[in-house]
Design an enzyme around this catalytic site. Structure first.
Site, short mmCIF file in Angstrom:
data_model
loop_
_atom_site.label_atom_id
_atom_site.label_comp_id
_atom_site.label_asym_id
_atom_site.label_seq_id
_atom_site.Cartn_x
_atom_site.Cartn_y
_atom_site.Cartn_z
N LYS A 297 0.81 -1.22 0.00
CA LYS A 297 0.00 0.00 0.00
C LYS A 297 0.85 1.28 0.00
CE LYS A 297 -4.04 -2.11 2.29
NZ LYS A 297 -5.00 -2.00 3.42
N ASN B 272 -1.97 0.52 6.73
CA ASN B 272 -1.47 -0.73 7.28
C ASN B 272 -0.66 -1.58 6.29
OD1 ASN B 272 -3.59 -1.61 5.77
ND2 ASN B 272 -4.74 -2.55 7.44
N GLU C 194 -9.97 -10.42 -7.47
CA GLU C 194 -8.96 -9.36 -7.28
C GLU C 194 -7.81 -9.51 -8.26
OE1 GLU C 194 -9.99 -8.81 -2.51
OE2 GLU C 194 -8.02 -9.54 -3.10
N TYR D 173 -12.48 -1.91 -3.28
CA TYR D 173 -12.97 -1.92 -1.89
C TYR D 173 -14.49 -1.71 -1.83
CZ TYR D 173 -8.43 -2.19 0.51
OH TYR D 173 -7.23 -2.61 1.03
N HIS E 111 -2.29 -5.43 1.67
CA HIS E 111 -3.60 -6.10 1.52
C HIS E 111 -3.35 -7.54 1.09
CE1 HIS E 111 -7.48 -7.36 -0.07
NE2 HIS E 111 -6.80 -7.83 -1.09
P1 ATP Z 1 -7.27 -5.63 3.51
O1 ATP Z 1 -8.66 -5.91 2.95
O2 ATP Z 1 -6.72 -4.30 3.07
O3 ATP Z 1 -6.35 -6.78 3.26
P2 ATP Z 1 -8.15 -6.47 6.10
O4 ATP Z 1 -8.82 -7.58 5.37
O5 ATP Z 1 -7.20 -6.81 7.20
O6 ATP Z 1 -7.36 -5.53 5.10
P3 ATP Z 1 -10.68 -5.11 6.12
O7 ATP Z 1 -11.63 -5.23 7.25
O8 ATP Z 1 -10.97 -5.82 4.84
O9 ATP Z 1 -9.23 -5.47 6.67
O10 ATP Z 1 -10.52 -3.55 5.82
C1 ATP Z 1 -9.98 -3.11 4.59
C2 ATP Z 1 -9.04 -1.96 4.83
O11 ATP Z 1 -9.81 -0.84 5.27
C3 ATP Z 1 -8.01 -2.17 5.95
O12 ATP Z 1 -6.86 -2.85 5.55
C4 ATP Z 1 -7.70 -0.74 6.33
O13 ATP Z 1 -6.77 -0.17 5.40
C5 ATP Z 1 -9.04 -0.06 6.18
N1 ATP Z 1 -9.74 -0.03 7.47
C6 ATP Z 1 -10.37 -1.05 8.09
N2 ATP Z 1 -10.91 -0.66 9.26
C7 ATP Z 1 -10.61 0.67 9.37
C8 ATP Z 1 -10.88 1.66 10.35
N3 ATP Z 1 -11.57 1.38 11.46
N4 ATP Z 1 -10.42 2.90 10.11
C9 ATP Z 1 -9.73 3.22 8.99
N5 ATP Z 1 -9.44 2.32 8.02
C10 ATP Z 1 -9.86 1.07 8.21
MG MG Z 2 -10.06 -7.29 3.66
#
Ligand code: ATP
Ligand code: MG
Length: 140
Positions: A11, A114, A128, A51, A117
């Site tokens: 990212k 973070n 994806e 997303y 992904h």
């Molecule tokens: P990713 O889908 O990016 O691999 P993930 O599966 O661990 O991450 P998801 O719940 O799918 O987490 O959330 C997608 C992305 O949205 C997260 O990686 C993060 O960048 C963002 N995100 C999730 N929760 C929050 C939050 N509370 N505040 C801000 N951003 C968030």
């Molecule tokens: Mg996710």
């Protein structure tokens, strides 16, 4: 367990800090093979499509703005049980909850920024990968 492919994104917070190589080293050390990779600037439309599942969440706008704020590296990773394995290597979404040795523990800045992904299931991995790669760009 069969050989699988998963979709990964390094990212913007990570590419901005020159962490592509450091993250790739963790991926490869875990036994995952990088079988496709390119550095791109995501468009707003691509990020919104990617997303879309989070469209109703309060952080959606912030998430899309973040994903287009700097280049990303999109990847296809291949290996035994690659989808679950990469989720383990990534660590928890919130880096303060991520385990020692994971990418997010080592490098993520916050729950939003973070660093990586990874696909969460075989069905999402297929969708994806197809959003960003054509078949002849993936060389196993
Ligand atoms: P990713 O889908 O990016 O691999 P993930 O599966 O661990 O991450 P998801 O719940 O799918 O987490 O959330 C997608 C992305 O949205 C997260 O990686 C993060 O960048 C963002 N995100 C999730 N929760 C929050 C939050 N509370 N505040 C801000 N951003 C968030
Ligand atoms: Mg996710």
């Amino acid at each position: 367990m069969a050989v699988q492919r998963t979709f990964s994104i390094i990212k913007p917070d990570a590419t901005a800090r020159n962490l592509t190589g450091a993250i790739n080293a963790i991926i490869e050390k875990a036994g995952l093979r990088i079988v496709a990779q390119k550095r791109i600037r995501m468009t707003r439309e691509q990020a919104e499509t990617f997303y879309a599942v989070h469209k109703a969440r309060p952080f959606f706008g912030e998430l899309v703005d973040f994903m287009i704020s700097a280049p990303v590296v999109v990847q296809v990773l291949e290996g035994e049980n690659a989808i679950a394995k990469y989720r383990d290597v990534m660590g928890a979404t919130d880096p303060s909850k991520a385990a020692e040795g994971t990418i997010r523990k080592a490098h993520a800045k916050s729950i939003g920024e973070n660093s990586v992904h990874g696909s969460d299931a075989p069905e999402t991995a297929v969708i994806e990968i197809a959003q960003f790669f054509s078949g002849n760009e993936i060389v196993g």
